[in-house]
Design an enzyme around this catalytic site. Structure first.
Site, short mmCIF file in Angstrom:
data_model
loop_
_atom_site.label_atom_id
_atom_site.label_comp_id
_atom_site.label_asym_id
_atom_site.label_seq_id
_atom_site.Cartn_x
_atom_site.Cartn_y
_atom_site.Cartn_z
N ASP A 94 49.83 41.85 26.20
CA ASP A 94 49.70 40.64 27.01
C ASP A 94 50.24 39.41 26.26
OD1 ASP A 94 49.05 39.19 29.24
OD2 ASP A 94 46.90 39.09 28.82
N ASN B 42 49.94 43.91 39.06
CA ASN B 42 51.17 43.17 38.73
C ASN B 42 52.18 43.16 39.88
OD1 ASN B 42 51.06 44.13 35.22
ND2 ASN B 42 50.44 42.19 36.15
C1 IPE Z 1 47.43 43.33 32.14
O1 IPE Z 1 47.95 42.06 31.89
C2 IPE Z 1 48.50 44.25 32.56
C3 IPE Z 1 49.54 44.52 31.56
C4 IPE Z 1 49.56 44.11 30.32
C5 IPE Z 1 50.59 45.37 32.02
P1 IPE Z 1 47.82 40.88 32.94
O2 IPE Z 1 48.36 39.67 32.28
O3 IPE Z 1 48.44 41.27 34.22
O4 IPE Z 1 46.25 40.79 33.12
P2 IPE Z 1 45.31 39.69 33.79
O5 IPE Z 1 45.66 39.66 35.24
O6 IPE Z 1 45.60 38.38 33.13
O7 IPE Z 1 43.94 40.16 33.53
C1 IPE Z 2 52.20 40.90 29.78
O1 IPE Z 2 52.51 39.56 29.64
C2 IPE Z 2 53.29 41.66 30.49
C3 IPE Z 2 52.93 42.16 31.82
C4 IPE Z 2 51.77 41.99 32.41
C5 IPE Z 2 53.93 42.91 32.52
P1 IPE Z 2 52.22 38.51 30.78
O2 IPE Z 2 53.43 38.41 31.64
O3 IPE Z 2 50.95 38.81 31.47
O4 IPE Z 2 52.08 37.17 29.93
P2 IPE Z 2 51.07 35.98 30.18
O5 IPE Z 2 49.70 36.55 30.27
O6 IPE Z 2 51.49 35.33 31.46
O7 IPE Z 2 51.26 35.10 29.00
MG MG Z 3 49.05 38.28 31.13
#
Ligand code: IPE
Ligand code: IPE
Ligand code: MG
Length: 245
Positions: free
Chosen positions: A21, A69
């Site tokens: 993340d 996602n």
């Molecule tokens: C969780 O990350 C899913 C992945 C890392 C693929 P998100 O960034 O989508 O999670 P939330 O929604 O903030 O909990």
């Molecule tokens: C994790 O990084 C990747 C996926 C969930 C695919 P994020 O895209 O959630 O990054 P933040 O949480 O917005 O920083």
């Molecule tokens: Mg995230």
């Protein structure tokens, strides 16, 4: 501190799961588009996979795309899918060199056909590798997985293949996407968020949770080694008392 040389090989976690993340925030901090954060995240993936292979960690599961996602802006979803295809093409070499088997869990049928095709190619090319299993969670949601399990088991009960009285933990394990993997020993989440976000709920029942503020694109082997070092300092009691261990 040199974390790597302080890791006890005999006590390595058998299964590490990572919620990768912070890509979006990393990009924002650099004044870049979110997409650039995802691109840079692939470096962290390579470094982490190599780090696990070097140590001899047998199973690594990476949360790459959740069922939730799909609700992101269309362009971001498309970019992530393209990135998946290009990374698979690029990383096949690293997988073969390190004798890593690739597999995927989740609603794979919901992925675009190009991604499915590339995935199945890499999976079949690496199927006989035994040094480590790398599992990508793609369009994965733990609740969706559990719903599938309930449906499969109830079908078998209906058709007299399973006696409902005999259902136990192993019955559930055998019907999960992760049926060939041991329970998760350690879950790492980057970016400072402290939640599970619908990842491996059943499999993480007794996992050690490790949270770090490092954003995923900045995560490197050294961060992984530190996490494992911390893991090895913890006492896993599984309900018993300290004296019983
Ligand atoms: C969780 O990350 C899913 C992945 C890392 C693929 P998100 O960034 O989508 O999670 P939330 O929604 O903030 O909990
Ligand atoms: C994790 O990084 C990747 C996926 C969930 C695919 P994020 O895209 O959630 O990054 P933040 O949480 O917005 O920083
Ligand atoms: Mg995230």
């Amino acid at each position: 501190m040199d974390f790597k040389s302080n890791i006890i090989v005999e006590k390595l976690p058998k299964h590490i799961a990572i919620i990768m993340d912070g890509n979006g925030r990393w990009a924002k901090n650099q004044g870049l588009l979110r997409v650039k954060g995802h691109e840079r995240g692939t470096k962290a993936v390579r470094d982490t996979v190599e780090g696990c292979a070097e140590l001899g960690v047998k199973n690594l599961t990476l949360y790459a795309f959740s069922t939730e996602n799909w609700n992101r802006p269309k362009l971001e979803v498309q970019t992530l899918m393209k990135l998946l295809v290009s990374s698979l093409k690029k990383e096949i070499k690293t997988l073969q060199e390190n004798k890593i088997k690739l597999q995927a869990i989740g609603c794979i049928e919901n992925l675009p056909s190009k991604a499915r095709k590339e995935l199945s190619e890499v999976m079949s090319k690496t199927a006989r590798n035994t040094h480590m299993t790398l599992t990508l969670a793609l369009s994965y949601g733990s609740r969706e997985e559990i719903i599938q399990v309930v449906k499969k088991i109830s079908d078998k009960v209906k058709n007299n293949i399973i006696d409902s009285e005999s259902i136990d933990e192993s019955t559930i394990n055998k019907h999960l996407y992760t049926q060939n993997l041991p329970d998760v020993d350690m879950m790492i989440r980057t970016s400072g968020e402290q939640r599970i976000s619908n990842f491996l709920l059943w499999q993480m029942a007794y996992a050690e949770l490790y949270f770090t503020d490092v954003l995923w694109p900045d995560f490197r082997k050294e961060n992984l080694f530190e996490a494992i070092y911390e893991y090895q300092k913890r006492e896993r009691r599984f309900g018993k008392t300290s004296e019983q261990l």
